[in-house]
Design an enzyme around this catalytic site. Sequence first.
Site, PDB file in Angstrom:
ATOM      1  CD  GLU A  81      -2.417  -7.551   3.100  1.00  0.00           C
ATOM      2  OE1 GLU A  81      -2.286  -6.375   2.674  1.00  0.00           O
ATOM      3  OE2 GLU A  81      -2.768  -7.819   4.265  1.00  0.00           O
ATOM      4  N   GLY A  91       0.479  -5.029   0.956  1.00  0.00           N
ATOM      5  CA  GLY A  91      -0.736  -5.081   0.150  1.00  0.00           C
ATOM      6  C   GLY A  91      -0.513  -5.737  -1.203  1.00  0.00           C
ATOM      7  CD  GLU A 104       1.735  -5.576   5.727  1.00  0.00           C
ATOM      8  OE1 GLU A 104       2.585  -6.479   5.914  1.00  0.00           O
ATOM      9  OE2 GLU A 104       0.892  -5.615   4.818  1.00  0.00           O
ATOM     10  CB  ALA A 144      -0.900  -0.019   1.226  1.00  0.00           C
TER      11      ALA A 144
HETATM   12  N1  DAK Z   1       4.568   3.160  -0.713  1.00  0.00           N
HETATM   13  C1  DAK Z   1       4.979   4.334  -1.303  1.00  0.00           C
HETATM   14  N2  DAK Z   1       6.100   4.459  -2.030  1.00  0.00           N
HETATM   15  C2  DAK Z   1       6.871   3.363  -2.191  1.00  0.00           C
HETATM   16  C3  DAK Z   1       6.516   2.129  -1.622  1.00  0.00           C
HETATM   17  C4  DAK Z   1       5.323   2.047  -0.848  1.00  0.00           C
HETATM   18  N3  DAK Z   1       4.862   0.902  -0.322  1.00  0.00           N
HETATM   19  N4  DAK Z   1       7.479   1.235  -1.957  1.00  0.00           N
HETATM   20  C5  DAK Z   1       8.383   1.906  -2.701  1.00  0.00           C
HETATM   21  N5  DAK Z   1       8.007   3.197  -2.840  1.00  0.00           N
HETATM   22  C6  DAK Z   1       8.724   4.238  -3.577  1.00  0.00           C
HETATM   23  C7  DAK Z   1       9.974   4.690  -2.832  1.00  0.00           C
HETATM   24  O1  DAK Z   1       9.654   5.650  -1.865  1.00  0.00           O
HETATM   25  C8  DAK Z   1      10.782   5.262  -3.974  1.00  0.00           C
HETATM   26  O2  DAK Z   1      10.287   6.533  -4.294  1.00  0.00           O
HETATM   27  P1  DAK Z   1      11.324   7.773  -4.582  1.00  0.00           P
HETATM   28  O3  DAK Z   1      12.202   7.837  -3.379  1.00  0.00           O
HETATM   29  O4  DAK Z   1      12.067   7.342  -5.827  1.00  0.00           O
HETATM   30  O5  DAK Z   1      10.436   8.955  -4.799  1.00  0.00           O
HETATM   31  C9  DAK Z   1      10.465   4.356  -5.136  1.00  0.00           C
HETATM   32  O6  DAK Z   1       9.208   3.725  -4.801  1.00  0.00           O
HETATM   33  C10 DAK Z   1      11.489   3.263  -5.344  1.00  0.00           C
HETATM   34  O7  DAK Z   1      11.660   2.599  -4.122  1.00  0.00           O
HETATM   35  P2  DAK Z   1      13.100   2.324  -3.457  1.00  0.00           P
HETATM   36  O8  DAK Z   1      14.078   3.387  -3.844  1.00  0.00           O
HETATM   37  O9  DAK Z   1      12.893   2.073  -2.026  1.00  0.00           O
HETATM   38  O10 DAK Z   1      13.504   0.979  -4.238  1.00  0.00           O
HETATM   39  P3  DAK Z   1      14.466  -0.176  -3.722  1.00  0.00           P
HETATM   40  O11 DAK Z   1      14.635  -1.075  -4.899  1.00  0.00           O
HETATM   41  O12 DAK Z   1      15.676   0.381  -3.067  1.00  0.00           O
HETATM   42  O13 DAK Z   1      13.644  -0.955  -2.595  1.00  0.00           O
HETATM   43  C11 DAK Z   1      11.679  -2.029  -1.655  1.00  0.00           C
HETATM   44  C12 DAK Z   1      12.505  -1.668  -2.936  1.00  0.00           C
HETATM   45  C13 DAK Z   1      10.376  -2.687  -2.133  1.00  0.00           C
HETATM   46  C14 DAK Z   1      12.477  -3.037  -0.831  1.00  0.00           C
HETATM   47  C15 DAK Z   1      11.425  -0.752  -0.834  1.00  0.00           C
HETATM   48  O14 DAK Z   1      10.902   0.254  -1.712  1.00  0.00           O
HETATM   49  C16 DAK Z   1      10.454  -0.961   0.277  1.00  0.00           C
HETATM   50  O15 DAK Z   1      10.796  -1.528   1.322  1.00  0.00           O
HETATM   51  N6  DAK Z   1       9.205  -0.493   0.079  1.00  0.00           N
HETATM   52  C17 DAK Z   1       8.186  -0.549   1.130  1.00  0.00           C
HETATM   53  C18 DAK Z   1       7.687  -1.955   1.285  1.00  0.00           C
HETATM   54  C19 DAK Z   1       6.619  -2.039   2.359  1.00  0.00           C
HETATM   55  O16 DAK Z   1       6.885  -1.743   3.521  1.00  0.00           O
HETATM   56  N7  DAK Z   1       5.445  -2.450   1.969  1.00  0.00           N
HETATM   57  C20 DAK Z   1       4.333  -2.618   2.897  1.00  0.00           C
HETATM   58  C21 DAK Z   1       3.568  -1.316   2.977  1.00  0.00           C
HETATM   59  S1  DAK Z   1       2.236  -1.449   4.156  1.00  0.00           S
HETATM   60  C22 DAK Z   1      -5.237  -0.990   3.493  1.00  0.00           C
HETATM   61  C23 DAK Z   1      -4.985  -1.993   2.580  1.00  0.00           C
HETATM   62  C24 DAK Z   1      -3.728  -2.554   2.525  1.00  0.00           C
HETATM   63  C25 DAK Z   1      -2.735  -2.125   3.375  1.00  0.00           C
HETATM   64  C26 DAK Z   1      -2.990  -1.137   4.292  1.00  0.00           C
HETATM   65  C27 DAK Z   1      -4.263  -0.567   4.360  1.00  0.00           C
HETATM   66  N8  DAK Z   1      -6.524  -0.333   3.541  1.00  0.00           N
HETATM   67  C28 DAK Z   1      -7.537  -0.637   2.575  1.00  0.00           C
HETATM   68  C29 DAK Z   1      -6.795   0.696   4.503  1.00  0.00           C
HETATM   69  C30 DAK Z   1      -1.388  -2.656   3.214  1.00  0.00           C
HETATM   70  C31 DAK Z   1      -0.335  -2.105   3.868  1.00  0.00           C
HETATM   71  C32 DAK Z   1       1.006  -2.207   3.296  1.00  0.00           C
HETATM   72  O17 DAK Z   1       1.226  -2.756   2.226  1.00  0.00           O
END
Ligand code: DAK
Length: 257
Positions: free
Chosen positions: A111, A108, A131, A65
Site C-alpha cells: 500500500e 501496508g 491481510e 504493518a
Molecule cells: N510485522 C511484524 N514483524 C514482522 C512482520 C510484520 N508485518 N513481517 C516480518 N516480521 C518479523 C518476523 O516476525 C521476524 O521477526 P523475529 O522472529 O526474527 O523476531 C522477522 O521480521 C523476519 O521475518 P521472517 O523470519 O518471517 O522472515 P521470512 O523471510 O521467513 O519471511 C515474510 C518473510 C515477509 C514472508 C514473513 O515475514 C511474513 O509473512 N510477514 C508478514 C507479512 C504480512 O502478513 N504482512 C501484512 C501485515 S497486515 C493500518 C495501516 C496499514 C495496515 C493496517 C492498519 N492503520 C493505519 C491502522 C496494514 C496491514 C498489514 O500490512
Amino acid sequence: MEYQSIQMSREGAIGRIQLYRPKVLNALNTGLISELVQALEAFDRDSTIRCILLTGGNRVFAAGADIGEMATATSAELMLSNQFADWDRLRRIKKPIVAAVVGYALGGGCELAMACDMIVAAENARFGQPEIDLGIIPGAGGTQRLTRAVGKARAMEIVLTGSPITAQEALHVGLVNRVVPVENVELEAMKLCQQIASKAPAAVQLAKESVLKSFDTTIADGLDYEQKLFYLLFSTEDQKEGMNAFVEKRKPHFQGK
Ligand code: DAK
C-alpha cells in the site's frame, strides 16, 4: 531531526528516505509511519528538493504493518487513535515520490509503494496483500489503489487469496514502471528522479495533481480541472523559459518561478 525508524538524506535535488527497521523487515509501526510522513513533508516544504526517492534498502521494501503492534487492538482503540490520519497525510505530498522496491512489499508495504507515484522494482520484488491470512482486509488502499492499478479480476485474486505477485507480473499488469536487477534498483529510481527534477517544478507538481485527480472525478470534471491547471502554468516564468528555450534551440533552465 533524529529519526529512529527511517534514514533521511539528499542527493542534489533528490530527497532520499529509507525505511529502517531491518530486524522486522521494515514492518511499518506507527512510529515509522509518523517519521516517514514528517520526513516527506519536510522535503515537500524544501524548495531545493524536486523529487523524492523512497526505499526500503537492498533486502526488503516492507513486510507490512507491524502485526505485533496490531494484534491485540480493539476496533475502538484503532478508530479512536486514528492511525490512518498519518497515512492520509501521505497523499497530500505534492512532489513526486518514486519507490524503489527490493524484495517484499506486502500488506501496508504494498500500500505504501502504491501510494507513491511510480515504482521501480527489483527482479526479486513481490507485491501482495496477505491481510486475508490474518483475518482482516487491507486498510490503507489495498482494495482501492490496487484495483485502479491492475483491474478488478487481478485485484480480487491478490486480495482474496493473499498470494503475492512477482515483479514481472506487476510490470505486466501495470503496477510498476520498470523491473531491473536488484543491484540497479536505486540507481534506476534515482535516474527517474533526476529526470523529473530537471523539469519545471510547478509543472511537475500540477501534473502530479492532475493525474491523481483522474482517480476521483468524472472525465468531464477532470478535463475542466486539467484546463484550469494548464492556464495557471502560463503565469510562471518557467513556462516562458521552456518555450523560449525551444524557440531559441537551447536547453531550458528552469528556476522554479
Ligand atoms: N510485522 C511484524 N514483524 C514482522 C512482520 C510484520 N508485518 N513481517 C516480518 N516480521 C518479523 C518476523 O516476525 C521476524 O521477526 P523475529 O522472529 O526474527 O523476531 C522477522 O521480521 C523476519 O521475518 P521472517 O523470519 O518471517 O522472515 P521470512 O523471510 O521467513 O519471511 C515474510 C518473510 C515477509 C514472508 C514473513 O515475514 C511474513 O509473512 N510477514 C508478514 C507479512 C504480512 O502478513 N504482512 C501484512 C501485515 S497486515 C493500518 C495501516 C496499514 C495496515 C493496517 C492498519 N492503520 C493505519 C491502522 C496494514 C496491514 C498489514 O500490512
